[in-house]
Design an enzyme around this catalytic site. Structure first.
Site, PDB file in Angstrom:
ATOM      1  N   ARG A  50      20.363  22.372 -71.247  1.00 61.14           N
ATOM      2  CA  ARG A  50      19.048  22.080 -70.679  1.00 61.14           C
ATOM      3  C   ARG A  50      18.394  21.074 -71.606  1.00 61.14           C
ATOM      4  O   ARG A  50      18.599  21.123 -72.814  1.00 61.14           O
ATOM      5  CB  ARG A  50      18.187  23.338 -70.661  1.00 61.14           C
ATOM      6  N   ASP A  52      14.403  19.570 -72.450  1.00 68.08           N
ATOM      7  CA  ASP A  52      13.002  19.830 -72.131  1.00 68.08           C
ATOM      8  C   ASP A  52      12.360  18.646 -71.413  1.00 68.08           C
ATOM      9  O   ASP A  52      12.878  17.529 -71.445  1.00 68.08           O
ATOM     10  CB  ASP A  52      12.224  20.078 -73.430  1.00 68.08           C
ATOM     11  N   ARG A 199      13.913  19.036 -82.669  1.00 70.82           N
ATOM     12  CA  ARG A 199      12.541  18.556 -82.818  1.00 70.82           C
ATOM     13  C   ARG A 199      11.839  19.200 -84.012  1.00 70.82           C
ATOM     14  O   ARG A 199      10.954  18.601 -84.617  1.00 70.82           O
ATOM     15  CB  ARG A 199      11.755  18.784 -81.522  1.00 70.82           C
TER      16      ARG A 199
END
Lengths: 254, 254
Positions: A50, A52, A199
């Protein structure tokens, strides 16, 4: 039924992420819609990961079972004619029936881009996070090396993940600065990742560059397993999934 | 009244161009609105050149008279806080009262970017024109050299220009290919330009790359002064105004 792998590039700015959601455009849905139109029946795809909302990809991989064979060299053009401008199939590969883009993945390479200057740059804003002020790139690189290897990355994991273990192995973390453009690239390569891990690592390296965390303290931050000790989660626009790795005999990586 | 020069970067995708128009957002209006808010009175700016809708700039220059002095090192940040995300002031320079960004300009450097691959690339689509098929970059470079010097560029001028003469002097035209990204840059440096001239030169060089015009025929195409003999006007997204040149004592060029 033939099975295919597709390498997908997308500009994540206007997507809610890879996975289908109720609240907006997803890349998965765009790809499924194009494939379903092409093969004239409902096609489901499995993504390698996945991503974001706002995160980009140059090399997302997904797999699908399809009802008939379209030559792999023709498939990207056929799909791209049916896809919106911000997503494209850049390669297609014929794979054996059991292939699953998620479970067969051996690792991923991400790059987090920072544009470092006194002023912001409109032409880079969609693909890099703007940072101003002093930044010690050498210290960032020294800190980056501490992340390589196997660690419990609890300090670098956003709440809400549902993993069994927070231990992950990173192959390398490297920081490169392009003096001419002011773009700093933080390249993170590893086998698997926790939620928001890249991140948060990028945010922690930024703190090191800004002198808020000493490079030598990174091992202690990792060992603390305390999210509060690490840096902020940097915004999604700086992050790009560059490549997903598979066994060489699959010929997915060029 | 103090006079200033501003170096402006903008992403032209969502602008109708530099110049104020009734039909949408212009960069000039965005800059004037920000300056007027900053100086608390109406400020008019003069741009070094108009750019068309969709064309980008990394180094557009404009000039303005302002009611009081704000230090040149503080002005970009103050402006940028008031400007939308797709435009920014990257440098400010104090200039003498008579300075005019348009009339004092000595030349400009444009780059037209083409992304050349079998498939389109969503992450490059805003800033490069996608071209597929065979492309002979060496032939493009050979043809490019023919444009340098003083010529009547009637064949490379869109209808609707209002110039007295169609003679212009180009300093250089060069073609560079980046094998890794597939991006081909056509760099055009000259004193002054006709309407759509860079986009038509780029379109002509593309025809050379595609074998539709022979590199050796470029001098004859120029001499023909026939717009029909040259290539197509390429779309605006590939074009960026990189730099505007002024006398060195003005310290506008870094």
């Amino acid at each position: 039924m033939p099975s295919i792998a597709l390498v997908i590039e997308f500009d994540g700015t206007d997507f809610v992420g890879w996975q289908i959601q109720d609240n907006g455009r997803s890349v998965q849905e765009a790809v499924q819609t194009a494939l379903s139109e092409l093969y004239k029946e409902d096609i489901k795809v499995t993504g390698s990961s996945r991503t974001d909302a706002g995160v980009h990809a140059r090399g997302m991989v997904c797999s699908a079972k399809v009802p008939f064979n379209i030559p792999a060299d023709k498939l990207p053009l056929a799909c791209n004619a049916l896809l919106p401008p911000d997503v494209a199939v850049v390669r297609a590969i014929d794979v054996s029936e059991g292939f699953n883009a998620r479970f067969d993945s051996l690792g991923k390479r991400y790059v987090y881009r920072i544009v470092h200057d006194r002023v912001r740059h409109p032409l880079l804003r969609r693909y890099a996070h703007f940072v101003t002020g002093r930044l010690d790139v050498e210290a960032m690189n020294e800190a980056a090396a501490c992340f390589a290897g196997e660690h419990d990355f609890t300090a670098f994991c956003a709440a809400g993940g549902s993993q069994n273990t927070t231990v992950r192995r990173l192959r390398s973390v490297e920081v490169r600065a392009d003096e001419q453009t002011g773009v700093i690239e933080i390249e993170v390569t590893g086998e698997a990742f926790l939620y928001n891990m890249v991140r948060i690592i990028a945010g922690t390296l930024l703190y090191v560059g800004q002198g808020k965390i000493a490079a030598g303290d990174i091992p202690a931050v990792i060992e603390s397993r305390d999210r509060e000790k690490a840096g902020k989660t940097l915004p999604p626009e700086g992050l790009t999934l560059e490549e997903v790795f598979y066994a060489p005999d699959l010929h997915i990586n060029p």
